[in-house]
Design a protein around this motif. Structure first.
Motif, PDB file in Angstrom:
ATOM      1  N   LEU A   1      38.664  25.789 -33.434  1.00  0.00           N
ATOM      2  CA  LEU A   1      37.283  25.900 -34.115  1.00  0.00           C
ATOM      3  C   LEU A   1      37.278  24.724 -35.265  1.00  0.00           C
ATOM      4  CD1 LEU A   1      36.715  29.627 -34.324  1.00  0.00           C
ATOM      5  CD2 LEU A   1      35.746  28.165 -32.532  1.00  0.00           C
TER       6      LEU A   1
ATOM      7  N   GLU B   1      36.205  24.014 -39.116  1.00  0.00           N
ATOM      8  CA  GLU B   1      36.035  24.730 -40.552  1.00  0.00           C
ATOM      9  C   GLU B   1      34.921  25.516 -40.461  1.00  0.00           C
ATOM     10  OE1 GLU B   1      36.465  24.035 -45.317  1.00  0.00           O
ATOM     11  OE2 GLU B   1      36.450  22.359 -44.024  1.00  0.00           O
TER      12      GLU B   1
ATOM     13  N   GLY C   1      35.017  28.356 -38.144  1.00  0.00           N
ATOM     14  CA  GLY C   1      36.042  29.096 -38.445  1.00  0.00           C
ATOM     15  C   GLY C   1      35.508  30.142 -39.781  1.00  0.00           C
TER      16      GLY C   1
END
Length: 446
Positions: free
Chosen positions: A45, A47, A50
């Protein structure tokens, strides 16, 4: 906390510096079966994605949002915003308390001002820089009395003292050549004076009591002090510092040593600590105080300055002459309490104490009208009081919690015979709507 990963140029520079070709060489001693395959550039993923994932997991975490009436030594009080603003300044924000050679004039001054504030609250002549908490303050006060009365080895301890404090005292005195006698409390929750008279004699070094005590009852401290003085014993009073805004000071009550916990002033609950204990005493007992004392002086140019005046510890004097192994003090916690005390000021502390008194007694008075329960001690209480619900406390707690209330602490934790009683604490954080809701739920319980 944000994470910024290394890019290819940084990684290659570090590999060249340490003399290897690739990152995998760092793990060559680990069996290949244990090593996960490195993710590809497009794997995983971003940032932002995430963060979204973590937030979606976080919102699944829930907890009961209850109006709390828990107390027993750690109270929910308003903490002025100024406390955090001052304590978070870089010159103060450290868990480490500096020694003499390292202490700045600013740090010494706040300790001096803390001592002055404690003396103003208690009315005593001198206070130290603070100790770990209220429990250690009680234990250290007893050691003070034993040093003062070198030939007396008996200590009378009120059973209405906080049970945690009693445990710490027992640990402190375990290796001391002394006798610790517990004085029971009456049906009203106050110290039983008849038992005190029975055990008080010319071998008693000190009488230690708490007022307001663990049950919130206000003891007749003055009469107990007079009884102790008739036998030449010292009186040690453990008290919530806010209560001095409303009740007589330790000096007015004739007390020799005043101790307690500063948590009610400016310190959050923090799951039980760290807090700061205060200790103050009469002038003649000053050299028996543990820890250290900051004094005010003038330098050679006549400028105001601060210095550690008394440090009766083994690092500075002969070990056998040391008063305690308490080395420094709870500087940051003491600063928080000091800022809160100064923020309220002389009149504000009085108003705060009165508010706590009135709101606790408002709830106590109305609960006392409910015939199916029994409220201890029809006299005045400060902050907290005991209610006997006359049924299993687990059922009481469950019913209140279903109605959004954490009603108090089960006293059977500390006193097995009080299996149907709760200790209910009320501070200035509770308004009338919340108190009336507590009364309503209590009536519905039956």
């Amino acid at each position: 906390m944000d994470f910024i990963s290394n890019k290819t140029p940084q990684i290659e520079a570090m590999l060249t510096e340490i003399g290897i070709q690739n990152v995998e060489e760092l793990f060559k001693s680990i069996p290949s079966s244990l090593i996960l395959q490195a993710p590809s550039i497009d794997d995983g993923l971003s940032e932002y994605e995430g963060i979204q994932l973590i937030e979606s997991l976080a919102v699944r975490n829930t907890f009961p949002n209850l109006v709390s009436y828990l107390g027993a030594g750690a109270y929910e009080h308003h903490i002025p915003a100024l406390v955090g603003a001052v304590c978070s300044k870089s010159e103060f924000l450290t868990a480490y308390t500096p020694y003499q050679a390292e202490a700045s004039q600013g740090m010494l001054q706040i300790i001096f001002e803390f001592q002055s504030a404690i003396c103003a609250l208690t009315g005593m002549d001198v206070a130290n820089a603070s100790v770990y908490d209220g429990a250690s303050a009680c234990a250290e006060a007893i050691l003070m009395s034993l040093r003062h009365h070198k030939t007396r080895r008996q200590i009378l301890l009120s059973d209405s003292l906080h049970p945690h404090y009693k445990k710490v005292i027992e640990q402190y005195l375990k290796s001391q050549d002394c006798e610790l006698i517990t004085i029971p409390f009456s049906q009203e929750g106050t110290l039983d004076a008849s038992f005190l008279k029975m055990y008080l004699n010319d071998q008693t070094a000190a009488v230690l009591l708490q007022s307001p005590n663990f049950f919130g009852c206000i003891e007749d401290v003055q009469s107990i002090t007079e009884m102790a003085k008739s036998q030449g014993a010292l009186t040690i009073l453990c008290a919530n510092p806010i209560s001095y805004g409303l009740l007589s000071s330790a000096k007015e009550l004739g007390v020799d040593i005043a101790v307690g916990d500063c948590q009610p002033f400016g310190l959050s609950l923090s799951f039980g600590g760290p807090y700061a204990g205060y200790m103050a005493c009469k002038q003649e007992l000053m050299r028996q105080l543990p820890g250290r004392i900051v004094g005010e002086t003038l330098d050679v140019q006549g400028r105001r300055g601060f210095v550690l005046t008394l440090q009766a510890r083994e690092q500075h004097i002969r070990r056998e002459k040391a008063t305690s192994n308490i080395c420094t003090n709870q500087a940051l916690a003491a600063l928080a309490s000091l800022v809160a005390m100064l923020w309220y000021g002389k009149e504000g502390v009085k108003e705060l104490a009165l508010t706590n008194y009135q709101r606790a007694n408002y709830l106590k008075f109305h609960l006392g009208k409910i015939s199916t329960i029994n409220v201890w001690n029809q006299g005045a209480s400060f902050n907290e009081f005991v209610v006997d619900f006359k049924q299993d406390s687990n059922q009481v707690l469950e019913f209140f919690r279903l109605n959004g209330i954490e009603p108090g602490i089960e006293l059977k934790r500390y006193y097995p015979s009080l299996k149907t009683c709760l200790l209910i604490a009320v501070t200035e954080t509770k308004n009338q709507i919340q108190l009336d809701q507590f009364i309503k739920v209590c009536k519905e319980l039956f």
